[in-house]
Design a protein around this motif. Structure first.
Motif, PDB file in Angstrom:
ATOM      1  N   PRO A   7       0.831  -1.204   0.000  1.00 47.60           N
ATOM      2  CA  PRO A   7       0.000   0.000   0.000  1.00 47.60           C
ATOM      3  C   PRO A   7       0.866   1.255   0.000  1.00 47.60           C
ATOM      4  O   PRO A   7       2.056   1.210   0.313  1.00 47.60           O
ATOM      5  CB  PRO A   7      -0.757  -0.112   1.325  1.00 47.60           C
ATOM      6  N   ALA A   8       0.238   2.368  -0.357  1.00 54.11           N
ATOM      7  CA  ALA A   8       0.940   3.654  -0.285  1.00 54.11           C
ATOM      8  C   ALA A   8      -0.084   4.722   0.058  1.00 54.11           C
ATOM      9  O   ALA A   8      -1.276   4.568  -0.231  1.00 54.11           O
ATOM     10  CB  ALA A   8       1.605   3.978  -1.618  1.00 54.11           C
ATOM     11  N   ALA A   9       0.395   5.789   0.674  1.00 53.87           N
ATOM     12  CA  ALA A   9      -0.505   6.901   1.003  1.00 53.87           C
ATOM     13  C   ALA A   9       0.199   8.213   0.698  1.00 53.87           C
ATOM     14  O   ALA A   9       1.413   8.316   0.846  1.00 53.87           O
ATOM     15  CB  ALA A   9      -0.903   6.845   2.480  1.00 53.87           C
ATOM     16  N   VAL A  10      -0.574   9.184   0.261  1.00 54.90           N
ATOM     17  CA  VAL A  10      -0.046  10.530   0.048  1.00 54.90           C
ATOM     18  C   VAL A  10      -0.768  11.437   1.030  1.00 54.90           C
ATOM     19  O   VAL A  10      -2.005  11.568   0.970  1.00 54.90           O
ATOM     20  CB  VAL A  10      -0.275  11.035  -1.395  1.00 54.90           C
ATOM     21  N   PHE A  11       0.002  12.047   1.913  1.00 55.37           N
ATOM     22  CA  PHE A  11      -0.599  12.869   2.975  1.00 55.37           C
ATOM     23  C   PHE A  11      -0.716  14.307   2.483  1.00 55.37           C
ATOM     24  O   PHE A  11      -0.072  15.221   2.968  1.00 55.37           O
ATOM     25  CB  PHE A  11       0.239  12.754   4.255  1.00 55.37           C
ATOM     26  N   THR A  12      -1.599  14.450   1.473  1.00 59.33           N
ATOM     27  CA  THR A  12      -1.837  15.759   0.893  1.00 59.33           C
ATOM     28  C   THR A  12      -3.262  16.161   1.271  1.00 59.33           C
ATOM     29  O   THR A  12      -3.825  15.646   2.220  1.00 59.33           O
ATOM     30  CB  THR A  12      -1.589  15.703  -0.634  1.00 59.33           C
ATOM     31  N   ASP A  13      -3.852  17.066   0.534  1.00 56.57           N
ATOM     32  CA  ASP A  13      -5.230  17.466   0.809  1.00 56.57           C
ATOM     33  C   ASP A  13      -6.054  17.326  -0.459  1.00 56.57           C
ATOM     34  O   ASP A  13      -5.788  18.043  -1.411  1.00 56.57           O
ATOM     35  CB  ASP A  13      -5.267  18.910   1.309  1.00 56.57           C
ATOM     36  N   PRO A  14      -7.049  16.412  -0.470  1.00 57.30           N
ATOM     37  CA  PRO A  14      -7.356  15.435   0.559  1.00 57.30           C
ATOM     38  C   PRO A  14      -6.313  14.312   0.595  1.00 57.30           C
ATOM     39  O   PRO A  14      -5.537  14.150  -0.350  1.00 57.30           O
ATOM     40  CB  PRO A  14      -8.713  14.873   0.127  1.00 57.30           C
ATOM     41  N   GLN A  15      -6.344  13.538   1.686  1.00 54.43           N
ATOM     42  CA  GLN A  15      -5.431  12.411   1.785  1.00 54.43           C
ATOM     43  C   GLN A  15      -5.788  11.356   0.736  1.00 54.43           C
ATOM     44  O   GLN A  15      -6.941  11.253   0.304  1.00 54.43           O
ATOM     45  CB  GLN A  15      -5.511  11.803   3.182  1.00 54.43           C
ATOM     46  N   ILE A  16      -4.769  10.566   0.381  1.00 55.27           N
ATOM     47  CA  ILE A  16      -4.950   9.550  -0.660  1.00 55.27           C
ATOM     48  C   ILE A  16      -4.283   8.261  -0.190  1.00 55.27           C
ATOM     49  O   ILE A  16      -3.235   8.304   0.453  1.00 55.27           O
ATOM     50  CB  ILE A  16      -4.284  10.009  -1.984  1.00 55.27           C
ATOM     51  N   ALA A  17      -4.904   7.122  -0.512  1.00 54.30           N
ATOM     52  CA  ALA A  17      -4.252   5.842  -0.219  1.00 54.30           C
ATOM     53  C   ALA A  17      -4.629   4.841  -1.293  1.00 54.30           C
ATOM     54  O   ALA A  17      -5.708   4.927  -1.893  1.00 54.30           O
ATOM     55  CB  ALA A  17      -4.685   5.334   1.153  1.00 54.30           C
ATOM     56  N   GLU A  18      -3.726   3.924  -1.537  1.00 57.97           N
ATOM     57  CA  GLU A  18      -3.992   2.922  -2.581  1.00 57.97           C
ATOM     58  C   GLU A  18      -3.335   1.603  -2.222  1.00 57.97           C
ATOM     59  O   GLU A  18      -2.359   1.565  -1.478  1.00 57.97           O
ATOM     60  CB  GLU A  18      -3.453   3.398  -3.936  1.00 57.97           C
ATOM     61  N   VAL A  19      -3.899   0.530  -2.765  1.00 58.44           N
ATOM     62  CA  VAL A  19      -3.259  -0.784  -2.669  1.00 58.44           C
ATOM     63  C   VAL A  19      -3.702  -1.589  -3.884  1.00 58.44           C
ATOM     64  O   VAL A  19      -4.834  -1.477  -4.343  1.00 58.44           O
ATOM     65  CB  VAL A  19      -3.629  -1.509  -1.350  1.00 58.44           C
ATOM     66  N   GLY A  20      -2.786  -2.372  -4.414  1.00 53.97           N
ATOM     67  CA  GLY A  20      -3.128  -3.258  -5.529  1.00 53.97           C
ATOM     68  C   GLY A  20      -3.188  -2.550  -6.864  1.00 53.97           C
ATOM     69  O   GLY A  20      -2.608  -1.483  -7.051  1.00 53.97           O
ATOM     70  N   MET A  21      -3.926  -3.173  -7.764  1.00 55.24           N
ATOM     71  CA  MET A  21      -3.930  -2.712  -9.159  1.00 55.24           C
ATOM     72  C   MET A  21      -4.782  -1.471  -9.367  1.00 55.24           C
ATOM     73  O   MET A  21      -5.813  -1.297  -8.710  1.00 55.24           O
ATOM     74  CB  MET A  21      -4.521  -3.804 -10.048  1.00 55.24           C
ATOM     75  N   THR A  22      -4.365  -0.659 -10.333  1.00 56.45           N
ATOM     76  CA  THR A  22      -5.254   0.382 -10.824  1.00 56.45           C
ATOM     77  C   THR A  22      -6.246  -0.295 -11.779  1.00 56.45           C
ATOM     78  O   THR A  22      -6.028  -1.433 -12.217  1.00 56.45           O
ATOM     79  CB  THR A  22      -4.486   1.470 -11.601  1.00 56.45           C
ATOM     80  N   GLU A  23      -7.317   0.435 -12.107  1.00 57.98           N
ATOM     81  CA  GLU A  23      -8.292  -0.142 -13.048  1.00 57.98           C
ATOM     82  C   GLU A  23      -7.611  -0.449 -14.383  1.00 57.98           C
ATOM     83  O   GLU A  23      -7.824  -1.505 -14.983  1.00 57.98           O
ATOM     84  CB  GLU A  23      -9.454   0.844 -13.245  1.00 57.98           C
ATOM     85  N   GLU A  24      -6.772   0.464 -14.801  1.00 61.87           N
ATOM     86  CA  GLU A  24      -6.083   0.285 -16.085  1.00 61.87           C
ATOM     87  C   GLU A  24      -5.202  -0.974 -16.064  1.00 61.87           C
ATOM     88  O   GLU A  24      -5.192  -1.759 -17.021  1.00 61.87           O
ATOM     89  CB  GLU A  24      -5.227   1.526 -16.348  1.00 61.87           C
ATOM     90  N   GLN A  25      -4.471  -1.164 -14.957  1.00 61.50           N
ATOM     91  CA  GLN A  25      -3.607  -2.349 -14.860  1.00 61.50           C
ATOM     92  C   GLN A  25      -4.436  -3.628 -14.893  1.00 61.50           C
ATOM     93  O   GLN A  25      -4.057  -4.612 -15.526  1.00 61.50           O
ATOM     94  CB  GLN A  25      -2.787  -2.297 -13.563  1.00 61.50           C
ATOM     95  N   ALA A  26      -5.584  -3.608 -14.211  1.00 62.73           N
ATOM     96  CA  ALA A  26      -6.426  -4.812 -14.176  1.00 62.73           C
ATOM     97  C   ALA A  26      -6.962  -5.112 -15.580  1.00 62.73           C
ATOM     98  O   ALA A  26      -7.010  -6.265 -16.010  1.00 62.73           O
ATOM     99  CB  ALA A  26      -7.565  -4.624 -13.184  1.00 62.73           C
ATOM    100  N   ARG A  27      -7.371  -4.064 -16.285  1.00 58.99           N
ATOM    101  CA  ARG A  27      -7.884  -4.276 -17.655  1.00 58.99           C
ATOM    102  C   ARG A  27      -6.756  -4.745 -18.572  1.00 58.99           C
ATOM    103  O   ARG A  27      -6.937  -5.665 -19.377  1.00 58.99           O
ATOM    104  CB  ARG A  27      -8.510  -2.992 -18.204  1.00 58.99           C
ATOM    105  N   ASP A  28      -5.571  -4.110 -18.425  1.00 61.64           N
ATOM    106  CA  ASP A  28      -4.440  -4.513 -19.275  1.00 61.64           C
ATOM    107  C   ASP A  28      -4.053  -5.972 -19.025  1.00 61.64           C
ATOM    108  O   ASP A  28      -3.537  -6.647 -19.918  1.00 61.64           O
ATOM    109  CB  ASP A  28      -3.217  -3.618 -19.014  1.00 61.64           C
ATOM    110  N   ALA A  29      -4.283  -6.430 -17.784  1.00 61.69           N
ATOM    111  CA  ALA A  29      -3.945  -7.824 -17.461  1.00 61.69           C
ATOM    112  C   ALA A  29      -5.004  -8.795 -17.988  1.00 61.69           C
ATOM    113  O   ALA A  29      -4.892 -10.008 -17.804  1.00 61.69           O
ATOM    114  CB  ALA A  29      -3.802  -7.978 -15.947  1.00 61.69           C
TER     115      ALA A  29
END
Ligand SMILES: Cc1cc2nc3c(=O)[nH]c(=O)nc-3n(C[C@H](O)[C@H](O)[C@H](O)COP(=O)(O)OP(=O)(O)OC[C@H]3O[C@@H](n4cnc5c(N)ncnc54)[C@H](O)[C@@H]3O)c2cc1C
Ligand SMILES: NC(=O)c1ccc[n+]([C@@H]2O[C@H](COP(=O)([O-])OP(=O)(O)OC[C@H]3O[C@@H](n4cnc5c(N)ncnc54)[C@H](O)[C@@H]3O)[C@@H](O)[C@H]2O)c1
Length: 461
Positions: free
Chosen positions: A347-369
């Motif tokens: 996982p990763a998080a960006v402590f900006t405004d608003p906060q952001i966090a992600e884990v796993g594939m993006t939609e694009e990566q899942a479709r490309d796979a």
């Protein structure tokens, strides 16, 4: 003068955590070139940035209070006091850590110099002593990338290494770059009162994230900061006391402080690795296998110097693996006793405004796979707590595999995103399906995690 050690560790960041009580009977060399001990996260990375982010959140909350019927205003931002609070807490930890290694760890010798290899498991410590070691750990981290043209330009610039110690809050901060560091410092300086300009080479901010998150963040950023997209290649310029860049179209973006945040490069290129038979990949990272072993027998690498993630929780996990493997017979024969780096669901998080966090594939990566996927985007404002907050910015996006319900990726932008995403990281790590995660437990009503629950329930499985 040559001295022999059981283990040599290059870098006092994540590498410093290795020599615990299990290593008391090992003779260890710890090599650190920076007079500030403890590495990036403690001194110029995660920890101070989040302390600034917290102060920024306080100021922003006060400024935004009127819509809830609470009238308040920020009387002043005492930048000097904010800096002193942050580093008044951090610097003693760094100094204490160094003292402990220099004077309080009988089996550890601290060499304060720039380490380079002069042969297999043979290191010039940069202090007049050459050492050899049975095993070596390279935990040498990364450094800010500064394009040569900027370095050569004579234009005054800052990086994450010094921008948090500016003597005054800048009136206008110009940031070159559109990744994590740009997003976090834009929030910090803007919330504390600086005008902020961001210069992005391409057509969005945080483009490495899922496209919906990048798009939402870019829209929100444009509404509150001076954002220049599609800037292309820029030229660093100074006019009087102002510094910044000239864009390809001739526009000058100048401020009284200029931050370069265009990535970080691994430090493997400064170690003379060729002398030790240690290979770098095309991106300049030390090549390691799943056990953290480099291409040279007896030498491990971990963290930013070898990892594409450049995240502290990854460096920590890798340090724990190497710590364990150092005490096994890692170099001859059977590897079944060794532990492995876990890069399955980082996982990763960006402590900006608003906060952001992600884990796993993006939609694009899942479709490309070529995966058969279902996607649900749930707005914060459509669950009770988000509605109470009158939130019109936040969203939770979940990508799952149709049929199996396997959660492939989760992306959240909005309040407490790094906290809200943790159950999704857990579900992915332990193989919990979207159906089971949604239905197999209570979700506290009306807690903000209902945004995750509703995103799961909204998947067309
Ligand atoms: C501004 C900023 C904010 C960040 N925020 C977060 C966050 O919120 N969450 C997160 O997960 N990650 C964050 N990171 C990333 C995180 O800080 C790094 O991934 C992590 O610190 C890397 O640890 P490391 O042990 O690999 O390297 P480091 O901690 O950088 O340690 C490497 C050490 O090696 C020393 N060294 C290098 N070369 C030599 C040499 N030749 N001889 C002797 N010593 C040498 C260096 O001086 C340094 O002390 C942030 C990074 C930055 C820059
Ligand atoms: N919260 C966190 O976990 C956190 C916070 C800060 C940093 N970090 C780590 O530190 C790393 C480095 O951060 P960063 O923001 O410097 O890098 P980044 O890789 O996140 O972003 C760099 C950005 O600069 C752009 N860029 C590259 N060259 C450019 C140029 N010449 N002109 C204009 N733009 C250019 C890239 O397109 C990219 O958008 C991150 O990748 C992250 O792993 C993590």
């Amino acid at each position: 003068m040559t001295e022999h050690f059981d283990i040599a560790i290059i870098g006092s960041g994540s590498g410093n955590s290795i020599a615990d009580s299990r290593f008391d009977n090992k003779k260890i060399a710890l090599l650190e070139e920076n007079s500030t001990f403890g590495g990036t996260c403690l001194n110029v990375g995660c920890i101070p940035t989040k302390m600034f982010v917290y102060a920024a959140e306080v100021a922003r909350t006060v400024r935004d209070s009127a819509k809830y019927g609470v009238d308040a205003h920020v009387d002043a931002v005492r930048w000097r006091d904010i800096v002193d609070r942050v580093f008044g807490r951090i610097d003693p930890i760094s100094e204490g850590g160094k003292r402990y290694r220099a004077e309080g760890s009988p089996n550890v010798t601290l060499f304060e110099g720039h380490a380079t290899f002069v042969g297999p498991r043979t290191i010039d410590t940069g202090t007049g002593t050459v050492i050899t070691a049975d095993q070596v750990v390279i935990a040498a981290g990364s450094r800010p990338t500064v394009p040569q043209a900027i370095a050569d330009s004579g234009v005054a610039y800052h990086t994450n290494s010094d921008v948090m110690r500016l003597p005054e809050l800048p009136e206008h901060l110009v940031i070159l770059g559109s990744g994590y560091i740009a997003a976090e410092f834009a929030h910090v300086f803007s919330a504390l009162g600086s005008k902020v300009s961001i210069v992005a080479r391409k057509d969005g901010l945080l483009r490495a994230l899922d496209a919906d998150i990048s798009k939402r963040f870019t829209e929100l950023a444009r509404a509150k900061w001076d954002v220049h997209l599609d800037a292309g290649e820029t030229r660093a310029v100074t006019e009087g006391t102002l510094h910044g860049v000239e864009l390809a179209d001739g526009t000058k973006v100048l401020g009284d402080a200029f931050l370069v945040a265009v990535g970080r490069e691994p430090n493997g290129d400064r170690l003379d690795l060729g002398a030790a038979g240690i290979e770098l990949d095309d991106e300049g990272r030390i090549v390691v296998d799943e056990f953290g072993r480099t291409t040279a027998e007896g030498v491990f690498a971990l963290g930013d110097v070898s990892s594409p993630y450049q995240l502290k929780h990854v460096a920590n996990q890798e340090a724990r693996v190497v710590q364990y493997n150092l005490l096994q017979d890692a170099w001859h024969g059977d590897t079944s006793a060794l532990r492995e780096y876990d890069h399955r669901f980082v996982p990763a998080a960006v402590f900006t405004d608003p906060q952001i966090a992600e884990v796993g594939m993006t939609e694009e990566q899942a479709r490309d796979a070529g995966l058969d996927i279902t996607v649900k985007v749930q707005s914060y404002g459509d669950v009770a707590y988000g509605w109470a907050m009158e939130d019109s910015e936040g969203l939770c996006k979940i990508i799952a595999e149709k049929g199996t319900g396997k959660i492939l990726g989760a992306h959240i932008i909005g309040a407490q995103a790094p906290t809200l995403i943790q159950p999704l990281i857990q579900a992915m790590s332990f193989g919990l399906s979207a159906q089971d995660m949604a239905r197999g437990q209570y979700w506290i009503h009306p807690g903000l995690p209902e945004v995750v629950e509703n995103a799961l329930l909204g998947l067309d499985l």
